[in-house]
Design a protein around this motif. Sequence first.
Motif, PDB file in Angstrom:
ATOM      1  N   VAL A   1       0.822  -1.213   0.000  1.00  0.00           N
ATOM      2  CA  VAL A   1       0.000   0.000   0.000  1.00  0.00           C
ATOM      3  C   VAL A   1       0.855   1.263   0.000  1.00  0.00           C
ATOM      4  N   LYS A   2       2.170   1.091  -0.165  1.00  0.00           N
ATOM      5  CA  LYS A   2       3.132   2.198  -0.243  1.00  0.00           C
ATOM      6  C   LYS A   2       2.940   3.189   0.900  1.00  0.00           C
ATOM      7  N   ASN A   3       3.005   2.655   2.120  1.00  0.00           N
ATOM      8  CA  ASN A   3       2.792   3.465   3.305  1.00  0.00           C
ATOM      9  C   ASN A   3       3.721   2.976   4.410  1.00  0.00           C
ATOM     10  N   THR A   4       4.109   3.869   5.306  1.00  0.00           N
ATOM     11  CA  THR A   4       4.893   3.493   6.475  1.00  0.00           C
ATOM     12  C   THR A   4       4.094   3.842   7.717  1.00  0.00           C
ATOM     13  N   HIS A   5       3.938   2.868   8.586  1.00  0.00           N
ATOM     14  CA  HIS A   5       3.223   3.073   9.842  1.00  0.00           C
ATOM     15  C   HIS A   5       4.252   3.210  10.952  1.00  0.00           C
ATOM     16  N   LYS A   6       4.172   4.288  11.729  1.00  0.00           N
ATOM     17  CA  LYS A   6       5.133   4.549  12.800  1.00  0.00           C
ATOM     18  C   LYS A   6       4.449   4.367  14.145  1.00  0.00           C
ATOM     19  N   MET A   7       5.115   3.604  15.030  1.00  0.00           N
ATOM     20  CA  MET A   7       4.564   3.333  16.355  1.00  0.00           C
ATOM     21  C   MET A   7       5.610   3.672  17.406  1.00  0.00           C
ATOM     22  N   ASN A   8       5.235   4.445  18.418  1.00  0.00           N
ATOM     23  CA  ASN A   8       6.125   4.726  19.539  1.00  0.00           C
ATOM     24  C   ASN A   8       6.094   3.533  20.478  1.00  0.00           C
ATOM     25  N   ALA A   9       7.269   3.134  20.984  1.00  0.00           N
ATOM     26  CA  ALA A   9       7.327   1.962  21.852  1.00  0.00           C
ATOM     27  C   ALA A   9       8.491   2.081  22.827  1.00  0.00           C
ATOM     28  N   GLN A  10       8.394   1.327  23.899  1.00  0.00           N
ATOM     29  CA  GLN A  10       9.448   1.275  24.908  1.00  0.00           C
ATOM     30  C   GLN A  10       9.929  -0.167  25.024  1.00  0.00           C
ATOM     31  N   VAL A  11      11.247  -0.345  25.140  1.00  0.00           N
ATOM     32  CA  VAL A  11      11.812  -1.678  25.329  1.00  0.00           C
ATOM     33  C   VAL A  11      11.426  -2.161  26.725  1.00  0.00           C
ATOM     34  N   VAL A  12      10.807  -3.345  26.799  1.00  0.00           N
ATOM     35  CA  VAL A  12      10.431  -3.894  28.104  1.00  0.00           C
ATOM     36  C   VAL A  12      11.296  -5.090  28.495  1.00  0.00           C
ATOM     37  N   TRP A  13      11.908  -5.747  27.518  1.00  0.00           N
ATOM     38  CA  TRP A  13      12.863  -6.808  27.811  1.00  0.00           C
ATOM     39  C   TRP A  13      13.754  -7.057  26.594  1.00  0.00           C
ATOM     40  N   LYS A  14      14.904  -7.682  26.873  1.00  0.00           N
ATOM     41  CA  LYS A  14      15.879  -7.985  25.820  1.00  0.00           C
ATOM     42  C   LYS A  14      16.630  -9.244  26.244  1.00  0.00           C
ATOM     43  N   GLU A  15      16.842 -10.157  25.302  1.00  0.00           N
ATOM     44  CA  GLU A  15      17.611 -11.362  25.606  1.00  0.00           C
ATOM     45  C   GLU A  15      18.303 -11.890  24.355  1.00  0.00           C
ATOM     46  N   HIS A  16      19.278 -12.754  24.568  1.00  0.00           N
ATOM     47  CA  HIS A  16      20.016 -13.376  23.475  1.00  0.00           C
ATOM     48  C   HIS A  16      19.644 -14.846  23.426  1.00  0.00           C
ATOM     49  N   ASP A  17      19.183 -15.298  22.273  1.00  0.00           N
ATOM     50  CA  ASP A  17      18.862 -16.710  22.065  1.00  0.00           C
ATOM     51  C   ASP A  17      20.113 -17.370  21.508  1.00  0.00           C
ATOM     52  N   SER A  18      20.880 -18.027  22.371  1.00  0.00           N
ATOM     53  CA  SER A  18      22.167 -18.595  21.955  1.00  0.00           C
ATOM     54  C   SER A  18      21.995 -19.794  21.027  1.00  0.00           C
ATOM     55  N   ILE A  19      20.866 -20.461  21.068  1.00  0.00           N
ATOM     56  CA  ILE A  19      20.642 -21.613  20.186  1.00  0.00           C
ATOM     57  C   ILE A  19      20.416 -21.149  18.752  1.00  0.00           C
ATOM     58  N   GLN A  20      19.547 -20.162  18.577  1.00  0.00           N
ATOM     59  CA  GLN A  20      19.252 -19.658  17.229  1.00  0.00           C
ATOM     60  C   GLN A  20      20.131 -18.484  16.831  1.00  0.00           C
ATOM     61  N   GLN A  21      20.992 -18.028  17.737  1.00  0.00           N
ATOM     62  CA  GLN A  21      21.876 -16.880  17.485  1.00  0.00           C
ATOM     63  C   GLN A  21      21.083 -15.647  17.059  1.00  0.00           C
ATOM     64  N   LYS A  22      20.026 -15.368  17.794  1.00  0.00           N
ATOM     65  CA  LYS A  22      19.199 -14.189  17.553  1.00  0.00           C
ATOM     66  C   LYS A  22      19.179 -13.330  18.811  1.00  0.00           C
ATOM     67  N   TYR A  23      19.005 -12.040  18.622  1.00  0.00           N
ATOM     68  CA  TYR A  23      18.829 -11.101  19.716  1.00  0.00           C
ATOM     69  C   TYR A  23      17.358 -10.710  19.716  1.00  0.00           C
ATOM     70  N   CYS A  24      16.689 -10.910  20.822  1.00  0.00           N
ATOM     71  CA  CYS A  24      15.241 -10.754  20.914  1.00  0.00           C
ATOM     72  C   CYS A  24      14.892  -9.573  21.814  1.00  0.00           C
ATOM     73  N   VAL A  25      13.905  -8.783  21.383  1.00  0.00           N
ATOM     74  CA  VAL A  25      13.493  -7.605  22.137  1.00  0.00           C
ATOM     75  C   VAL A  25      11.967  -7.535  22.161  1.00  0.00           C
ATOM     76  N   GLY A  26      11.428  -7.246  23.354  1.00  0.00           N
ATOM     77  CA  GLY A  26       9.999  -7.034  23.507  1.00  0.00           C
ATOM     78  C   GLY A  26       9.721  -5.552  23.675  1.00  0.00           C
ATOM     79  N   PHE A  27       8.732  -5.055  22.966  1.00  0.00           N
ATOM     80  CA  PHE A  27       8.365  -3.642  22.989  1.00  0.00           C
ATOM     81  C   PHE A  27       6.929  -3.476  23.485  1.00  0.00           C
ATOM     82  N   ARG A  28       6.685  -2.396  24.219  1.00  0.00           N
ATOM     83  CA  ARG A  28       5.339  -2.000  24.646  1.00  0.00           C
ATOM     84  C   ARG A  28       5.019  -0.686  23.942  1.00  0.00           C
ATOM     85  N   PHE A  29       3.880  -0.648  23.256  1.00  0.00           N
ATOM     86  CA  PHE A  29       3.502   0.565  22.547  1.00  0.00           C
ATOM     87  C   PHE A  29       3.172   1.684  23.529  1.00  0.00           C
TER      88      PHE A  29
END
Length: 105
Positions: free
Chosen positions: A63-91
């Motif tokens: 739809v050629k549009n960008t939706h912007k959402m304000n958010a705060q980081v509520v948690w962050k962790e490293h998944d060593s098995i999948q080698q991903k960095y995971c972050v949870g956000f609260r709008f």
Amino acid sequence: IKHQAFTSFDTNQTLDVENILTGENFDSLMKNLSMGGAYCEFDGPVQLNKGDLTRLNLSLDNVKNTHKMNAQVVWKEHDSIQQKYCVGFRFLNTQDLYKHLMTQT
């Protein structure tokens, strides 16, 4: 199991995460979305910490549009098995964002 206030939906959408205070941008993959927030994965370490204020920029190509959402980081962790960095956000609504900004400056 963490209690969630809202029903969440699985997704696989690219997302640009902007740290509001530093201006840094990070590419991520939004894996889960609800009315209250989002869960994102990053391929490498990101300079985001619990409490950081962010803007999530979601590009909707079909739809050629960008939706912007304000958010705060509520948690962050490293998944060593999948080698991903995971972050949870609260709008945050605009009024809450400004309240948080006023306490950090």
